[in-house]
Design a protein around this motif. Sequence first.
Motif, PDB file in Angstrom:
ATOM      1  N   ILE A   1       2.484  -3.579  -1.905  1.00  0.00           N
ATOM      2  CA  ILE A   1       3.780  -4.274  -1.854  1.00  0.00           C
ATOM      3  C   ILE A   1       4.903  -3.523  -2.596  1.00  0.00           C
ATOM      4  O   ILE A   1       5.998  -3.360  -2.032  1.00  0.00           O
ATOM      5  N   PRO A   2       4.666  -3.037  -3.822  1.00  0.00           N
ATOM      6  CA  PRO A   2       5.753  -2.311  -4.493  1.00  0.00           C
ATOM      7  C   PRO A   2       6.203  -1.070  -3.704  1.00  0.00           C
ATOM      8  O   PRO A   2       7.388  -0.732  -3.695  1.00  0.00           O
ATOM      9  N   VAL A   3       5.267  -0.416  -3.036  1.00  0.00           N
ATOM     10  CA  VAL A   3       5.611   0.770  -2.252  1.00  0.00           C
ATOM     11  C   VAL A   3       6.529   0.386  -1.089  1.00  0.00           C
ATOM     12  O   VAL A   3       7.524   1.064  -0.800  1.00  0.00           O
ATOM     13  N   ILE A   4       6.197  -0.722  -0.449  1.00  0.00           N
ATOM     14  CA  ILE A   4       7.009  -1.194   0.671  1.00  0.00           C
ATOM     15  C   ILE A   4       8.415  -1.566   0.173  1.00  0.00           C
ATOM     16  O   ILE A   4       9.423  -1.258   0.806  1.00  0.00           O
ATOM     17  N   MET A   5       8.459  -2.187  -1.009  1.00  0.00           N
ATOM     18  CA  MET A   5       9.751  -2.547  -1.613  1.00  0.00           C
ATOM     19  C   MET A   5      10.598  -1.314  -1.850  1.00  0.00           C
ATOM     20  O   MET A   5      11.791  -1.273  -1.568  1.00  0.00           O
ATOM     21  N   GLU A   6       9.952  -0.274  -2.378  1.00  0.00           N
ATOM     22  CA  GLU A   6      10.700   0.916  -2.754  1.00  0.00           C
ATOM     23  C   GLU A   6      11.121   1.737  -1.543  1.00  0.00           C
ATOM     24  O   GLU A   6      12.267   2.136  -1.415  1.00  0.00           O
ATOM     25  N   LYS A   7      10.180   1.964  -0.651  1.00  0.00           N
ATOM     26  CA  LYS A   7      10.449   2.926   0.424  1.00  0.00           C
ATOM     27  C   LYS A   7      10.871   2.272   1.728  1.00  0.00           C
ATOM     28  O   LYS A   7      11.326   2.956   2.650  1.00  0.00           O
ATOM     29  N   GLY A   8      10.675   0.969   1.830  1.00  0.00           N
ATOM     30  CA  GLY A   8      11.143   0.263   3.016  1.00  0.00           C
ATOM     31  C   GLY A   8      10.094   0.124   4.109  1.00  0.00           C
ATOM     32  O   GLY A   8       9.118   0.878   4.169  1.00  0.00           O
ATOM     33  N   ALA A   9      10.327  -0.872   4.964  1.00  0.00           N
ATOM     34  CA  ALA A   9       9.390  -1.180   6.032  1.00  0.00           C
ATOM     35  C   ALA A   9       9.291  -0.032   7.044  1.00  0.00           C
ATOM     36  O   ALA A   9       8.211   0.270   7.546  1.00  0.00           O
ATOM     37  N   ASP A  10      10.403   0.621   7.337  1.00  0.00           N
ATOM     38  CA  ASP A  10      10.383   1.691   8.351  1.00  0.00           C
ATOM     39  C   ASP A  10       9.517   2.857   7.903  1.00  0.00           C
ATOM     40  O   ASP A  10       8.741   3.408   8.674  1.00  0.00           O
ATOM     41  N   TRP A  11       9.653   3.207   6.643  1.00  0.00           N
ATOM     42  CA  TRP A  11       8.842   4.286   6.088  1.00  0.00           C
ATOM     43  C   TRP A  11       7.358   3.936   6.225  1.00  0.00           C
ATOM     44  O   TRP A  11       6.546   4.746   6.672  1.00  0.00           O
ATOM     45  N   PHE A  12       7.026   2.706   5.853  1.00  0.00           N
ATOM     46  CA  PHE A  12       5.626   2.277   5.828  1.00  0.00           C
ATOM     47  C   PHE A  12       5.027   2.288   7.221  1.00  0.00           C
ATOM     48  O   PHE A  12       3.916   2.780   7.437  1.00  0.00           O
ATOM     49  N   LYS A  13       5.762   1.769   8.190  1.00  0.00           N
ATOM     50  CA  LYS A  13       5.135   1.612   9.508  1.00  0.00           C
ATOM     51  C   LYS A  13       5.029   2.921  10.274  1.00  0.00           C
ATOM     52  O   LYS A  13       4.350   2.991  11.293  1.00  0.00           O
ATOM     53  N   GLU A  14       5.669   3.964   9.741  1.00  0.00           N
ATOM     54  CA  GLU A  14       5.513   5.291  10.352  1.00  0.00           C
ATOM     55  C   GLU A  14       4.208   5.968   9.935  1.00  0.00           C
ATOM     56  O   GLU A  14       3.816   6.988  10.498  1.00  0.00           O
ATOM     57  N   ILE A  15       3.560   5.434   8.887  1.00  0.00           N
ATOM     58  CA  ILE A  15       2.337   6.071   8.384  1.00  0.00           C
ATOM     59  C   ILE A  15       1.129   5.595   9.196  1.00  0.00           C
ATOM     60  O   ILE A  15       0.925   4.398   9.368  1.00  0.00           O
ATOM     61  N   GLY A  16       0.343   6.530   9.675  1.00  0.00           N
ATOM     62  CA  GLY A  16      -0.940   6.171  10.284  1.00  0.00           C
ATOM     63  C   GLY A  16      -0.832   5.470  11.623  1.00  0.00           C
ATOM     64  O   GLY A  16       0.067   5.728  12.416  1.00  0.00           O
ATOM     65  N   ALA A  17      -1.775   4.561  11.855  1.00  0.00           N
ATOM     66  CA  ALA A  17      -1.923   3.929  13.166  1.00  0.00           C
ATOM     67  C   ALA A  17      -0.799   2.925  13.441  1.00  0.00           C
ATOM     68  O   ALA A  17      -0.420   2.156  12.561  1.00  0.00           O
ATOM     69  N   GLU A  18      -0.317   2.937  14.657  1.00  0.00           N
ATOM     70  CA  GLU A  18       0.849   2.136  15.011  1.00  0.00           C
ATOM     71  C   GLU A  18       0.647   0.640  14.745  1.00  0.00           C
ATOM     72  O   GLU A  18       1.521  -0.021  14.202  1.00  0.00           O
ATOM     73  N   THR A  19      -0.527   0.111  15.151  1.00  0.00           N
ATOM     74  CA  THR A  19      -0.717  -1.335  15.026  1.00  0.00           C
ATOM     75  C   THR A  19      -1.371  -1.741  13.704  1.00  0.00           C
ATOM     76  O   THR A  19      -1.655  -2.911  13.486  1.00  0.00           O
ATOM     77  N   HIS A  20      -1.603  -0.754  12.859  1.00  0.00           N
ATOM     78  CA  HIS A  20      -2.295  -1.044  11.587  1.00  0.00           C
ATOM     79  C   HIS A  20      -1.885   0.043  10.593  1.00  0.00           C
ATOM     80  O   HIS A  20      -2.706   0.849  10.155  1.00  0.00           O
ATOM     81  N   PRO A  21      -0.579   0.057  10.269  1.00  0.00           N
ATOM     82  CA  PRO A  21      -0.044   1.217   9.550  1.00  0.00           C
ATOM     83  C   PRO A  21      -0.275   1.184   8.041  1.00  0.00           C
ATOM     84  O   PRO A  21      -0.739   0.187   7.490  1.00  0.00           O
ATOM     85  N   GLY A  22       0.083   2.303   7.405  1.00  0.00           N
ATOM     86  CA  GLY A  22       0.119   2.382   5.953  1.00  0.00           C
ATOM     87  C   GLY A  22      -0.945   3.271   5.350  1.00  0.00           C
ATOM     88  O   GLY A  22      -1.781   3.842   6.052  1.00  0.00           O
ATOM     89  N   PRO A  23      -0.917   3.373   4.027  1.00  0.00           N
ATOM     90  CA  PRO A  23      -1.963   4.117   3.323  1.00  0.00           C
ATOM     91  C   PRO A  23      -3.244   3.289   3.324  1.00  0.00           C
ATOM     92  O   PRO A  23      -3.175   2.058   3.385  1.00  0.00           O
ATOM     93  N   LEU A  24      -4.366   3.964   3.267  1.00  0.00           N
ATOM     94  CA  LEU A  24      -5.637   3.235   3.238  1.00  0.00           C
ATOM     95  C   LEU A  24      -6.585   3.939   2.277  1.00  0.00           C
ATOM     96  O   LEU A  24      -6.664   5.162   2.255  1.00  0.00           O
ATOM     97  N   LEU A  25      -7.308   3.126   1.488  1.00  0.00           N
ATOM     98  CA  LEU A  25      -8.334   3.695   0.618  1.00  0.00           C
ATOM     99  C   LEU A  25      -9.660   3.687   1.372  1.00  0.00           C
ATOM    100  O   LEU A  25     -10.229   2.630   1.630  1.00  0.00           O
ATOM    101  N   TYR A  26     -10.095   4.886   1.757  1.00  0.00           N
ATOM    102  CA  TYR A  26     -11.381   5.023   2.434  1.00  0.00           C
ATOM    103  C   TYR A  26     -12.448   5.288   1.375  1.00  0.00           C
ATOM    104  O   TYR A  26     -12.299   6.211   0.575  1.00  0.00           O
TER     105      TYR A  26
END
Lengths: 157, 418
Positions: free
Chosen positions: B218-243
């Motif tokens: 959530i803090p990352v989304i606040m800082e960088k914005g929704a557009d930044w976040f949804k550009e990362i990774g898979a289109e329908t399931h975006p963002g950073p992921l801890l594998y």
Amino acid sequence: MFTEEELQQVEEIKSHYPTNLSAVMGALHLYQDKYGYVSDEGISYVAKLLEIPEEHVLGVVSFYEMFHQHPTGKYKLQVCTNVSCMLCNSDMVLRSIKEKIGIGIGEMTEDGLFSVHEVECLGSCGTAPVISVNKLYHDKLTPEKINELIDTLKAQG
Amino acid sequence: MNDYQPVLLPGISDLHRIDVYEQHGGYARIRKALAMKPTEILDVVKASGLRGRGGAAFPTGLKWSFMPQEGEKPSYLCVNGDEAEPGSFKDRQIFEFNPHQMIEGILISGYALRIKTAYIYIRGEYESWTRMVEKAIAEAYARGYVGEKMKETFGTDYSVEIYVHRGAGAYICGEESSLMNSIEGHRPYPRVKPPFPAQIGLWGCPTTINNVETITNIPVIMEKGADWFKEIGAETHPGPLLYGISGHVNKPGVYELPTGMLLTELIHDVAGGIPGGKKIKMVIPGGSSMPPLRGDQLDGVHMDADSLKDIGSAIGTAGIIVMDEDTNLLRVLTRITHFYKVESCGQCTPCREGTGWMLKVFNRLLAGEGSSKDLDLLHSVANNIEGNTVCALGDAAAWPVKFTIERFRVELEKELVR
Ligand SMILES: Cc1cc2nc3c(=O)[nH]c(=O)nc-3n(C[C@H](O)[C@H](O)[C@H](O)COP(=O)(O)O)c2cc1C
Ligand code: SF4
Ligand code: FES
């Protein structure tokens, strides 16, 4: 049976919730940390302390794997045998412990120093195989590391 | 993917200390959030496409929108750090290396949801990590970032209290309604749904439950914005992921990368491949509850909720368990079934009896006393559990058995003969 300081801790835990009932796990953790297990006496004590029914405390104690109703070894060797650890040879961990102190899952050494418990995934799968001794994790185990660990614990007594 | 910059576990040394966290922009995101209206934050989270990291990949913004806007009753946030799904060891990394970002995530989420009290539920075995989290919370209180003092610090009339609730070794407590019963101090049986927690949750009040990693985004989304976040990774399931990658790989561990990575790339490049250059027999992509995949079924498989669903599995916790060609699948299935049997709360007959039955049959097979017909029996027992229980633990127990039998029939038959 709790000291002033421990009673203060119970008060602190109680203040986190709208009801006393919610403090039951916190109080039981405190009790077990002090006495090693939660005896019948402990159940009554916690019930009185929180002003909740004894049956209720018993119901909670008996549900959770981590609350023991009987004495365990001073050092609880909790061996994870779940999949990731199994793939990384948790069999070896059990074997090494057995060779070193002669006991297996569900057993306790005669001096009461060690007991061995099979536990579920400890959330440490990336550094398997893993055991938790009382509260501390020991990971990436080898027979040598297990030997050393047990020697250290024995020396501490 | 090589140029991806981690934002959940950025690898900054001593980031767990509040000073260091603040030097890197920490606790500036809550200030930004407090200057917005709660509904505006909800819109940003919705627009980001963030989906829950606790197992079901449910859209976080949508979940939040179920909470009543204004009400007489208090409402609650539970942050789920029970992390007991075999093969999952990622939330622990946040507790250890970036606890303040989780705390800041709670502040922002709490403000958006208008909650006054948040509980972080941490599994009992994580005693050392509980201490780390408690220390971080104490630091944040001391700076006036949490609790009543927030009002003065941030010049707002919003405040929230954050408490840790320690579990005591029950996997079922990770299930959200069981978790609430555990916090209330009852025997933690899962509740029948509906009603859902957003209507009737903790102490009968509106409640949202989110995973630790979800909240830390959530803090990352606040800082960088929704557009930044949804550009990362898979289109329908975006963002950073801890594998979390474990089992038969050269470099097991938790790796932060975009969603939608190729499973083969994760196993062979990120986690260094299989020891001894062996072939892969089976991979469980998202913790032991998720349907296993064949080693020869992995090419082109992407690690996101929809891609995995398409090939008959699920993202779960993104805990990837890799098994090489020499793995005895009967042993693996027996061990997994043992887990669900001991962790079943016993409330529903199909789950309680079914897991017991399956374990008996597996033990018989392992002892060399079974036949191929027993595999059919197991398959039908699993089918009878699936979909017939109060909570999803039933499905979790059924899936590995059912799908392994369907996908590895030949291999299992061979093991029976041996
Ligand atoms: C048996 C069972 C165990 C679960 N364990 C966890 C867990 O340890 N951590 C977690 O975040 N979610 C767990 N979940 C999922 C939670 O019920 C819930 O969906 C999740 O915490 C919601 O958070 P999210 O929307 O941020 O993913 C579990 C579910 C089931 C059925
Ligand atoms: S499915 Fe199993 S764990 Fe879930 S409520 Fe029913 S008996 Fe309990
Ligand atoms: S399987 Fe042993 S720590 Fe996860």
